[in-house]
Design a protein around this motif. Structure first.
Motif, PDB file in Angstrom:
ATOM      1  N   ALA A 109       0.842  -1.210   0.000  1.00 32.60           N
ATOM      2  CA  ALA A 109       0.000   0.000   0.000  1.00 32.60           C
ATOM      3  C   ALA A 109       0.874   1.256   0.000  1.00 32.60           C
ATOM      4  O   ALA A 109       0.601   2.218  -0.738  1.00 32.60           O
ATOM      5  CB  ALA A 109      -0.918   0.002   1.222  1.00 32.60           C
ATOM      6  N   CYS A 110       1.932   1.262   0.789  1.00 26.41           N
ATOM      7  CA  CYS A 110       2.845   2.421   0.831  1.00 26.41           C
ATOM      8  C   CYS A 110       3.483   2.627  -0.531  1.00 26.41           C
ATOM      9  O   CYS A 110       3.582   3.757  -1.029  1.00 26.41           O
ATOM     10  CB  CYS A 110       3.965   2.212   1.845  1.00 26.41           C
ATOM     11  N   ASP A 111       3.928   1.545  -1.123  1.00 25.12           N
ATOM     12  CA  ASP A 111       4.580   1.606  -2.431  1.00 25.12           C
ATOM     13  C   ASP A 111       3.641   2.251  -3.442  1.00 25.12           C
ATOM     14  O   ASP A 111       4.033   3.130  -4.220  1.00 25.12           O
ATOM     15  CB  ASP A 111       4.958   0.180  -2.862  1.00 25.12           C
ATOM     16  N   ASP A 112       2.387   1.841  -3.393  1.00 30.24           N
ATOM     17  CA  ASP A 112       1.392   2.337  -4.322  1.00 30.24           C
ATOM     18  C   ASP A 112       1.134   3.839  -4.132  1.00 30.24           C
ATOM     19  O   ASP A 112       1.123   4.608  -5.095  1.00 30.24           O
ATOM     20  CB  ASP A 112       0.100   1.533  -4.093  1.00 30.24           C
ATOM     21  N   ILE A 113       0.952   4.258  -2.883  1.00 34.54           N
ATOM     22  CA  ILE A 113       0.693   5.692  -2.619  1.00 34.54           C
ATOM     23  C   ILE A 113       1.904   6.527  -3.022  1.00 34.54           C
ATOM     24  O   ILE A 113       1.772   7.581  -3.639  1.00 34.54           O
ATOM     25  CB  ILE A 113       0.420   5.951  -1.121  1.00 34.54           C
ATOM     26  N   LEU A 114       3.089   6.036  -2.668  1.00 32.85           N
ATOM     27  CA  LEU A 114       4.307   6.799  -2.980  1.00 32.85           C
ATOM     28  C   LEU A 114       4.476   6.947  -4.498  1.00 32.85           C
ATOM     29  O   LEU A 114       4.879   8.001  -4.981  1.00 32.85           O
ATOM     30  CB  LEU A 114       5.539   6.132  -2.365  1.00 32.85           C
ATOM     31  N   LYS A 115       4.151   5.885  -5.208  1.00 31.61           N
ATOM     32  CA  LYS A 115       4.245   5.923  -6.672  1.00 31.61           C
ATOM     33  C   LYS A 115       3.363   7.046  -7.219  1.00 31.61           C
ATOM     34  O   LYS A 115       3.798   7.832  -8.057  1.00 31.61           O
ATOM     35  CB  LYS A 115       3.780   4.569  -7.231  1.00 31.61           C
ATOM     36  N   ARG A 116       2.150   7.121  -6.694  1.00 31.99           N
ATOM     37  CA  ARG A 116       1.217   8.150  -7.171  1.00 31.99           C
ATOM     38  C   ARG A 116       1.694   9.554  -6.796  1.00 31.99           C
ATOM     39  O   ARG A 116       1.617  10.488  -7.591  1.00 31.99           O
ATOM     40  CB  ARG A 116      -0.190   7.888  -6.631  1.00 31.99           C
ATOM     41  N   ILE A 117       2.186   9.697  -5.569  1.00 39.72           N
ATOM     42  CA  ILE A 117       2.680  11.018  -5.138  1.00 39.72           C
ATOM     43  C   ILE A 117       3.887  11.428  -5.986  1.00 39.72           C
ATOM     44  O   ILE A 117       3.984  12.565  -6.433  1.00 39.72           O
ATOM     45  CB  ILE A 117       3.022  11.014  -3.630  1.00 39.72           C
ATOM     46  N   GLU A 118       4.791  10.478  -6.215  1.00 45.59           N
ATOM     47  CA  GLU A 118       5.992  10.802  -7.005  1.00 45.59           C
ATOM     48  C   GLU A 118       5.619  11.238  -8.425  1.00 45.59           C
ATOM     49  O   GLU A 118       6.194  12.177  -8.967  1.00 45.59           O
ATOM     50  CB  GLU A 118       6.931   9.586  -7.046  1.00 45.59           C
ATOM     51  N   GLU A 119       4.646  10.558  -8.993  1.00 41.02           N
ATOM     52  CA  GLU A 119       4.192  10.930 -10.341  1.00 41.02           C
ATOM     53  C   GLU A 119       3.597  12.336 -10.329  1.00 41.02           C
ATOM     54  O   GLU A 119       3.921  13.177 -11.153  1.00 41.02           O
ATOM     55  CB  GLU A 119       3.138   9.929 -10.829  1.00 41.02           C
ATOM     56  N   TYR A 120       2.739  12.585  -9.342  1.00 40.97           N
ATOM     57  CA  TYR A 120       2.055  13.867  -9.234  1.00 40.97           C
ATOM     58  C   TYR A 120       3.035  15.023  -9.008  1.00 40.97           C
ATOM     59  O   TYR A 120       2.910  16.088  -9.608  1.00 40.97           O
ATOM     60  CB  TYR A 120       1.026  13.813  -8.093  1.00 40.97           C
ATOM     61  N   GLU A 121       4.004  14.780  -8.142  1.00 38.25           N
ATOM     62  CA  GLU A 121       4.962  15.847  -7.793  1.00 38.25           C
ATOM     63  C   GLU A 121       6.102  15.967  -8.809  1.00 38.25           C
ATOM     64  O   GLU A 121       6.920  16.875  -8.709  1.00 38.25           O
ATOM     65  CB  GLU A 121       5.576  15.576  -6.408  1.00 38.25           C
ATOM     66  N   GLY A 122       6.165  15.014  -9.736  1.00 34.08           N
ATOM     67  CA  GLY A 122       7.247  15.045 -10.719  1.00 34.08           C
ATOM     68  C   GLY A 122       8.573  14.564 -10.149  1.00 34.08           C
ATOM     69  O   GLY A 122       9.645  14.930 -10.643  1.00 34.08           O
ATOM     70  N   PHE A 123       8.533  13.749  -9.092  1.00 41.52           N
ATOM     71  CA  PHE A 123       9.761  13.185  -8.524  1.00 41.52           C
ATOM     72  C   PHE A 123      10.164  11.967  -9.349  1.00 41.52           C
ATOM     73  O   PHE A 123       9.340  11.341 -10.004  1.00 41.52           O
ATOM     74  CB  PHE A 123       9.569  12.716  -7.074  1.00 41.52           C
ATOM     75  N   GLU A 124      11.430  11.625  -9.208  1.00 34.34           N
ATOM     76  CA  GLU A 124      11.953  10.411  -9.827  1.00 34.34           C
ATOM     77  C   GLU A 124      11.208   9.201  -9.240  1.00 34.34           C
ATOM     78  O   GLU A 124      10.877   9.201  -8.051  1.00 34.34           O
ATOM     79  CB  GLU A 124      13.433  10.367  -9.431  1.00 34.34           C
ATOM     80  N   ASN A 125      10.997   8.180 -10.070  1.00 32.84           N
ATOM     81  CA  ASN A 125      10.330   6.963  -9.588  1.00 32.84           C
ATOM     82  C   ASN A 125      11.144   6.257  -8.511  1.00 32.84           C
ATOM     83  O   ASN A 125      12.365   6.201  -8.618  1.00 32.84           O
ATOM     84  CB  ASN A 125      10.174   5.997 -10.773  1.00 32.84           C
ATOM     85  N   ASN A 126      10.485   5.711  -7.515  1.00 30.36           N
ATOM     86  CA  ASN A 126      11.166   4.968  -6.446  1.00 30.36           C
ATOM     87  C   ASN A 126      12.172   5.815  -5.668  1.00 30.36           C
ATOM     88  O   ASN A 126      13.139   5.293  -5.140  1.00 30.36           O
ATOM     89  CB  ASN A 126      11.915   3.747  -7.008  1.00 30.36           C
ATOM     90  N   HIS A 127      11.960   7.116  -5.641  1.00 32.46           N
ATOM     91  CA  HIS A 127      12.898   8.009  -4.942  1.00 32.46           C
ATOM     92  C   HIS A 127      12.812   7.814  -3.427  1.00 32.46           C
ATOM     93  O   HIS A 127      13.821   7.770  -2.742  1.00 32.46           O
ATOM     94  CB  HIS A 127      12.582   9.466  -5.293  1.00 32.46           C
ATOM     95  N   ILE A 128      11.582   7.681  -2.932  1.00 29.85           N
ATOM     96  CA  ILE A 128      11.408   7.552  -1.479  1.00 29.85           C
ATOM     97  C   ILE A 128      11.452   6.071  -1.100  1.00 29.85           C
ATOM     98  O   ILE A 128      10.701   5.260  -1.627  1.00 29.85           O
ATOM     99  CB  ILE A 128      10.087   8.216  -1.031  1.00 29.85           C
ATOM    100  N   LYS A 129      12.362   5.749  -0.192  1.00 30.26           N
ATOM    101  CA  LYS A 129      12.584   4.355   0.183  1.00 30.26           C
ATOM    102  C   LYS A 129      11.709   3.958   1.375  1.00 30.26           C
ATOM    103  O   LYS A 129      11.083   4.807   2.010  1.00 30.26           O
ATOM    104  CB  LYS A 129      14.063   4.137   0.536  1.00 30.26           C
ATOM    105  N   LEU A 130      11.714   2.671   1.686  1.00 28.06           N
ATOM    106  CA  LEU A 130      10.912   2.184   2.816  1.00 28.06           C
ATOM    107  C   LEU A 130      11.768   1.337   3.768  1.00 28.06           C
ATOM    108  O   LEU A 130      12.648   0.593   3.321  1.00 28.06           O
ATOM    109  CB  LEU A 130       9.751   1.331   2.303  1.00 28.06           C
ATOM    110  N   PHE A 131      11.475   1.468   5.043  1.00 33.79           N
ATOM    111  CA  PHE A 131      12.045   0.591   6.062  1.00 33.79           C
ATOM    112  C   PHE A 131      10.893  -0.048   6.836  1.00 33.79           C
ATOM    113  O   PHE A 131      10.232   0.635   7.616  1.00 33.79           O
ATOM    114  CB  PHE A 131      12.911   1.375   7.060  1.00 33.79           C
ATOM    115  N   PRO A 132      10.601  -1.318   6.617  1.00 28.23           N
ATOM    116  CA  PRO A 132       9.583  -1.968   7.439  1.00 28.23           C
ATOM    117  C   PRO A 132      10.106  -2.125   8.868  1.00 28.23           C
ATOM    118  O   PRO A 132      11.287  -2.423   9.058  1.00 28.23           O
ATOM    119  CB  PRO A 132       9.419  -3.340   6.785  1.00 28.23           C
TER     120      PRO A 132
END
Lengths: 87, 289
Positions: B102-125
């Motif tokens: 779910a986090c991956d999905d939301i981040l993907k959408r935010i990155e697209e919307y904001e014009g950030f590079e894909n997979n820019h924001i990482k995750l630590f479970p």
């Protein structure tokens, strides 16, 4: 946007600022500031508060601020929080 | 290779601590919106942390934000607000496979919307439930964004209904499981914090134990803990010297056309050379070479 109720944010700890916002009967931004660095930074703090208020397009508000040496990012954050809580 | 020996927790609603965090020397700073923030101040901390990331210089420390669990009202709000200012990563409490997806999905959408590079924001479970622990392999596999796993032993032992001890025998299995799963994906395994600030010897032993199992870093709850964590995770003088001799012997063997060779009467093959290379790389990054 319109301030509908009294709201508070922040703390009295050092590096923080305590903000109370409330509706004001007439138009205008009224800021009452107390600060430990009033002499050097009083005007700058008031301007930061005012700019943050304006970014929300609020025309009528009374703000009481008790500053304990907060940096700009903290002042902006606490004012934004108080405004959002008051809407 | 990025050094991630220490990850220091900083309360997300404390401006004084946040603005000084960058000078403390931690490899990572975790700005905490979860346990360190009262329920009534979640909105306030979220705004403060967002503005801090936007404005402040944290020097060489990477910024990670611990959001609230996705099962609460605050979790998704945290992601929406914080992702906009591009922290290095988000730390997801009580992680499950579904949460990471779910986090991956939301981040993907935010990155697209904001014009950030894909997979820019990482995750630590954050692994802190028995369910999460048993699924750690799949949790890491759930997203390419996962750069490491943090083991949260306090919540985990509470979930298991067992007591925490100074020696940590009760989390031996959890540490092994997390370390092994992380190694399988070549991501970092960050150990649980040591909470008794007055027990220095116990603290050092705890880091050594975690390191010996394969954990690659440790969370800290006080700036005083950072230097000790770095010291224990740094390669020792003997390890560095041995690694240098392995690399030198390898060069000699290559010149002589030998595949396998021996050093001090012991056979040296690919895994030993790989380990020596890792040690020298870590030593370089730690400023020891």
């Amino acid at each position: 946007m319109e301030v509908k109720r009294i709201a508070k944010s922040g703390t009295f700890e050092s590096n923080d600022i305590y903000i109370i916002v409330e509706p004001k009967g007439d138009e205008g931004i009224e800021i009452n500031l107390e600060s430990i660095v009033m002499k050097q930074f009083g005007e700058q703090i008031k301007k930061t508060i005012e700019d943050t208020v304006k970014s929300f397009k609020i025309k009528s508000i009374k703000i009481t601020a008790k500053d304990r040496g907060a940096l700009d990012y903290t002042i902006k954050s606490r004012v934004e929080t108080a405004i959002k809580r008051a809407l | 290779m990025k050094l991630r020996r220490s990850m220091l927790f900083i309360p997300g609603n404390n401006p004084g601590m946040i603005q000084n965090a960058g000078v403390l020397g931690a490899d990572s700073i975790i700005l905490d919106l979860e346990d360190a923030v009262a329920v009534t101040e979640k909105d306030s901390a979220r705004i403060l942390v967002r503005n801090a990331i936007k404005t402040l210089d944290f020097y060489n420390s990477e910024i990670v934000v611990r959001i609230n669990p996705l099962s609460t009202d605050f979790g998704f709000e945290d992601i929406k607000e914080i992702a906009k200012v591009k922290p290095h990563a988000l730390l997801i409490p009580k992680s499950t496979t579904e949460d990471i997806k779910a986090c991956d999905d939301i981040l993907k959408r935010i990155e697209e919307y904001e014009g950030f590079e894909n997979n820019h924001i990482k995750l630590f479970p954050l692994i802190e439930t028995a369910y999460g622990l048993e699924n750690v392999y799949n949790i890491i596999k759930a997203s390419d964004r996962v750069e490491g796993v943090l083991l949260g032993a306090e919540d985990l032992t509470a979930d298991l209904g067992i007591k925490r001890s100074r020696e940590g025998e009760e989390i031996f299995y959890a540490r092994c499981k997390v370390a092994s799963a992380c190694r399988a994906f070549r991501v970092d395994a960050i150990d649980t914090p040591f909470t008794d600030l007055n027990d220095y010897e116990g603290f050092v032993e705890d880091i050594k134990r975690a390191k010996s199992i394969g954990m690659t870093g440790k969370a800290a709850i006080n700036p005083r803990q950072i230097d000790t964590i770095h010291d224990v995770f740094a390669p020792s003088k003997e390890e560095i010297e041995y690694a240098k001799r392995v690399m030198k012997a390898q060069e000699d063997a290559k010149r002589e056309g030998k595949g396998v060779f021996s050093l001090d009467g012991k056979m040296v093959d690919a895994p030993i050379i790989q380990r020596a290379d890792n040690i020298l790389e870590k030593a370089r990054l730690s400023g020891l070479l």
